[in-house]
Scaffold this motif. Structure first.
Motif: not given
Length: 84
Positions: A48-64
């Motif tokens: 969440e930022t001051e203006k919106t909520t963003l859903e962030i996607e994974c840029p690579f495959e692997g173990t999180f």
């Protein structure tokens, strides 16, 4: 080389600068568990930022690996997760 696989073995995910004026963001929710296998394009967290909520996607495959916690506010550029 598979473009979806981390080229360096470990990638540190940082709070993105989603807008010119953005200085910080709050992790609203993690969509994956610590230690889970993630895939390219998979949603991994919401911020969440001051203006919106963003859903962030994974840029690579692997173990999180989580470094940050939900409900905490971080500055742009702070490390919040790794993909190995």
């Amino acid at each position: 080389m598979n473009l979806g696989t981390s080229p360096l073995g470990k990638i540190t995910l940082k709070v993105p600068k989603a807008a010119v004026s953005m200085q910080e963001g709050t992790i609203v929710e993690w969509f994956v568990e610590d230690g889970a296998q993630v895939t390219l394009g998979q949603p991994i967290y919401a911020i969440e930022t001051e203006k919106t909520t963003l859903e962030i996607e994974c840029p690579f495959e692997g173990t999180f690996k989580r470094l940050g916690e939900a409900g905490v506010t971080y500055k742009v550029g702070d490390p919040i997760a790794e993909i190995v």
